[in-house]
Scaffold this active site. Structure first.
Site, PDB file in Angstrom:
ATOM      1  N   PRO A  90       0.822  -1.218   0.000  1.00 30.55           N
ATOM      2  CA  PRO A  90       0.000   0.000   0.000  1.00 30.55           C
ATOM      3  C   PRO A  90       0.854   1.265   0.000  1.00 30.55           C
ATOM      4  O   PRO A  90       0.348   2.358  -0.221  1.00 30.55           O
ATOM      5  CB  PRO A  90      -0.816  -0.120   1.297  1.00 30.55           C
ATOM      6  CG  PRO A  90      -0.107  -1.105   2.138  1.00 30.55           C
ATOM      7  CD  PRO A  90       0.687  -1.998   1.233  1.00 30.55           C
ATOM      8  N   GLU A 118       1.683  -8.405   8.648  1.00 30.51           N
ATOM      9  CA  GLU A 118       2.096  -7.006   8.817  1.00 30.51           C
ATOM     10  C   GLU A 118       2.947  -6.533   7.648  1.00 30.51           C
ATOM     11  O   GLU A 118       3.395  -5.385   7.604  1.00 30.51           O
ATOM     12  CB  GLU A 118       2.886  -6.829  10.125  1.00 30.51           C
ATOM     13  CG  GLU A 118       2.076  -7.097  11.370  1.00 30.51           C
ATOM     14  CD  GLU A 118       0.745  -6.346  11.373  1.00 30.51           C
ATOM     15  OE1 GLU A 118       0.754  -5.127  11.153  1.00 30.51           O
ATOM     16  OE2 GLU A 118      -0.300  -6.996  11.568  1.00 30.51           O
ATOM     17  N   ARG A 156      -4.722  -7.026 -20.849  1.00 34.46           N
ATOM     18  CA  ARG A 156      -5.593  -6.403 -21.864  1.00 34.46           C
ATOM     19  C   ARG A 156      -4.790  -5.623 -22.897  1.00 34.46           C
ATOM     20  O   ARG A 156      -5.267  -5.331 -23.974  1.00 34.46           O
ATOM     21  CB  ARG A 156      -6.612  -5.481 -21.181  1.00 34.46           C
ATOM     22  CG  ARG A 156      -7.519  -6.200 -20.202  1.00 34.46           C
ATOM     23  CD  ARG A 156      -8.367  -5.221 -19.396  1.00 34.46           C
ATOM     24  NE  ARG A 156      -9.264  -4.457 -20.241  1.00 34.46           N
ATOM     25  CZ  ARG A 156     -10.411  -4.903 -20.717  1.00 34.46           C
ATOM     26  NH1 ARG A 156     -10.815  -6.110 -20.409  1.00 34.46           N
ATOM     27  NH2 ARG A 156     -11.161  -4.147 -21.493  1.00 34.46           N
ATOM     28  N   ASP A 171     -10.971   2.056 -23.792  1.00 36.22           N
ATOM     29  CA  ASP A 171     -11.406   1.969 -22.398  1.00 36.22           C
ATOM     30  C   ASP A 171     -11.161   3.281 -21.666  1.00 36.22           C
ATOM     31  O   ASP A 171     -10.346   4.096 -22.091  1.00 36.22           O
ATOM     32  CB  ASP A 171     -10.609   0.873 -21.661  1.00 36.22           C
ATOM     33  CG  ASP A 171     -11.185  -0.516 -21.876  1.00 36.22           C
ATOM     34  OD1 ASP A 171     -12.358  -0.616 -22.246  1.00 36.22           O
ATOM     35  OD2 ASP A 171     -10.432  -1.487 -21.670  1.00 36.22           O
TER      36      ASP A 171
END
Ligand code: SAM
Length: 249
Positions: A90, A118, A156, A171
């Site tokens: 993250p 963690e 893709r 897209d």
């Protein structure tokens, strides 16, 4: 070209079933995608196949040990191909459509390292020249879903994966523009019709309508993207008219 991926994980069974469905499955069958899934426990040496341990300094939770990850990477490297190591995190650079395109056109093997608990011992980041990539500002339980998200979005862009080679270009985000609205049968559903232009057979009018809808969609839903859009003079005029019509809303 083939997009080649390796996934290092403690939960290979999260990855494998998704590779057996839809576009990912078809791309693999056509030889356009290759994915090898490695169970990090296979790179441990103790009887209990321990791949995680308590954090130094104390605190809650467990941390993925560095040795199995380094060993798995060494094994993949021993095949002689060059690697691009991705640490799902993250804290990383944000995964966007342009990163997806970059991955889809990558000639090196993409090695996704899936963290858990963690997170991953910091020496993986320090010692393996990994790129940290995040799929958004929220914390997931593990890196498996991010790895799948990235492979799905990237494949893709591999030529031959989508039926229509222009699909990925059309897209949302490909030109900093959201996609235009789509309709399918029936022509009237619970009293809601469809825009008449779509059944006019006038391809030029349909193209113009779609372009304007994409501009309007982006302007309304993601005004932050709008500054990046490459506008024609005609687009500019139309946007100005739209703003006048709606009083700048
Ligand atoms: N303590 C870590 C932190 O705050 O940075 C979060 C650990 S998270 C519970 C466990 C693992 O899930 C991470 O090591 C990473 O591999 C993965 N992960 C969680 N959220 C992610 C995200 N937004 N993007 C990519 N990977 C993510």
């Amino acid at each position: 070209m083939t997009m080649k991926c390796d996934v290092l994980t403690l939960f290979p069974d999260i990855i494998r079933p998704v590779l057996e469905q839809s576009i990912l499955k078809r791309a693999r069958e056509k030889g356009l995608l290759e994915v090898a899934v490695y169970d990090l426990r296979d790179f441990t040496e103790d009887r209990h196949r321990t791949a995680d341990d308590h954090p130094y300094g104390g605190g809650a939770g467990m941390v993925l040990k560095p040795e199995p990850i380094f060993k798995a990477v060494d094994r993949i490297r021993s095949c002689g191909e060059s690697l691009r190591l991705i640490l799902t995190s993250p804290q990383g650079r944000r995964f966007t459509q342009s990163v997806a395109r970059e991955f889809g056109r990558e000639t090196r093997r993409l090695v996704f390292i899936c963290g858990r608990y963690e997170g991953v011992d910091e020496r993986v980041r320090e010692g393996l020249e990994v790129e940290e990539i995040s799929i958004g500002d929220y914390v997931l339980t593990g890196g498996e879903l991010p790895a799948l998200v990235m492979m799905d979005a990237a494949v893709r862009w591999v030529p031959g994966v989508l039926g229509d080679p222009e699909s990925a270009e059309a897209d949302s985000f490909a030109a900093s523009l959201l996609d235009y609205p789509q309709y399918t049968r029936p022509a009237v559903f619970r009293g809601f019709g469809i825009p008449a232009v779509l059944t006019s057979g006038d391809h030029e009018a349909i193209r113009n309508w779609r372009r304007r809808q994409a501009l309007e969609n982006t302007l309304r839903k993601r005004p932050d993207l709008f500054d990046e859009v490459d506008l024609t003079d005609e687009d500019r005029q139309w946007v100005e008219d739209l703003r006048k019509e709606t009083g700048g809303r």
